[in-house]
Design an enzyme around this catalytic site. Structure first.
Site, PDB file in Angstrom:
ATOM      1  CG  ASN A 273      -2.136  -0.790   1.146  1.00  0.00           C
ATOM      2  OD1 ASN A 273      -2.847  -0.816  -0.008  1.00  0.00           O
ATOM      3  ND2 ASN A 273      -2.344  -1.175   2.281  1.00  0.00           N
ATOM      4  CG  HIS A 274       1.875   3.634  -3.086  1.00  0.00           C
ATOM      5  ND1 HIS A 274       2.223   4.706  -3.713  1.00  0.00           N
ATOM      6  CD2 HIS A 274       2.564   2.481  -2.402  1.00  0.00           C
ATOM      7  CE1 HIS A 274       3.075   3.884  -4.432  1.00  0.00           C
ATOM      8  NE2 HIS A 274       3.384   2.906  -3.747  1.00  0.00           N
ATOM      9  NE  ARG A 275      -0.280  10.320   4.391  1.00  0.00           N
ATOM     10  CZ  ARG A 275       0.107  11.413   5.218  1.00  0.00           C
ATOM     11  NH1 ARG A 275       1.822  11.910   5.585  1.00  0.00           N
ATOM     12  NH2 ARG A 275      -0.604  12.374   6.446  1.00  0.00           N
ATOM     13  CG  MET A 276      -4.524   5.154  -0.631  1.00  0.00           C
ATOM     14  SD  MET A 276      -5.588   3.660  -0.579  1.00  0.00           S
ATOM     15  CE  MET A 276      -5.140   3.026   1.267  1.00  0.00           C
TER      16      MET A 276
ATOM     17  CB  THR B 277      -0.639   7.720  -4.044  1.00  0.00           C
ATOM     18  OG1 THR B 277      -0.404   7.948  -5.551  1.00  0.00           O
ATOM     19  CG2 THR B 277      -2.257   8.105  -2.957  1.00  0.00           C
TER      20      THR B 277
END
Length: 218
Positions: free
Chosen positions: A88-91, A96
């Site tokens: 995951n990436h920061r959303m 992102t």
């Protein structure tokens, strides 16, 4: 021919006496601190990878906070991938883009990850789960015992015991048994029996006579 022990790397012997290199028992094939795999769970691939752990869960790096936990007697077809939480990436921000991946955490602060702990859930798979060709399992999925995952399905969230799921996003197509029967199968927990007991009662385990399954339980 005796049933191979769960630490056998290539458990299928072909008619000519050679082993089938594209099928492995995962307990023998995976040595990774973030994996936990039950006995006799296996994976197959048309082109066997050099690193089964990386091929199946490419984002599950050593030392990441999440784990992939899989029960016993699971069956993984070619092309299945587990996309774990560290993919995951920061959303929650404007971008992102994971800057810290590329600058070696310059300054000691990773601005890309403040929102990540909520997304760092383990991926947990029950016993006797069949993953069809090309299925994708999303971060933090919780898949129950006896589930059948259709080919190409994209599975996230919680999947109840003995459900059949398919599609993108995967939906429950049907339940394999009524709720009372599922409870009886889970109580019998054949996947925990000694392998000698399992083999002696194979007909009951792969059949539909739940009374016979319960009578066989040690």
């Amino acid at each position: 021919m005796p049933f191979p022990p769960p630490d056998t790397l290539h458990p299928i012997t072909l008619p000519d006496g050679s082993v089938h290199p594209g099928t492995v028992f995962l307990q023998a094939a995976i040595d990774h601190p973030n994996w936990t795999v039950g006995r006799y769970s296996y994976a197959s691939a048309h082109q066997p990878p050099d690193n089964w752990a990386r091929a199946l869960a490419p984002y599950l790096f050593k030392g990441v906070p999440e784990r992939l936990v899989m029960g016993s007697f699971c069956q993984i077809a070619d092309g299945v991938q587990f996309i774990t939480s560290s993919a995951n990436h920061r959303m929650d921000g404007v971008s992102t883009f994971p800057f810290a991946v590329f600058d070696g955490l310059e300054g000691g602060i990773d601005y890309s990850r403040p929102s990540m702990p909520k997304g760092s859930k383990d991926t947990v798979i029950g016993h006797d789960v069949w993953f069809g060709t090309g299925a994708t399992i999303l971060p933090g999925a919780q898949i129950g015992n006896g589930v059948i995952v259709g080919a190409g399905a994209v599975v996230g969230g919680t999947v109840p015991d003995f459900a059949v799921v398919a599609g993108n996003p995967a939906q429950v197509v049907r339940m394999r048994f009524e709720a009372d029967v599922i409870a009886r199968i889970n109580a019998a927990a054949w996947w925990d029996w000694p392998i000698e007991t399992i083999l002696a009662n194979e007909a009951a385990i792969v059949g539909t006579d739940i009374d016979a399954l319960e009578r066989a339980a040690p």
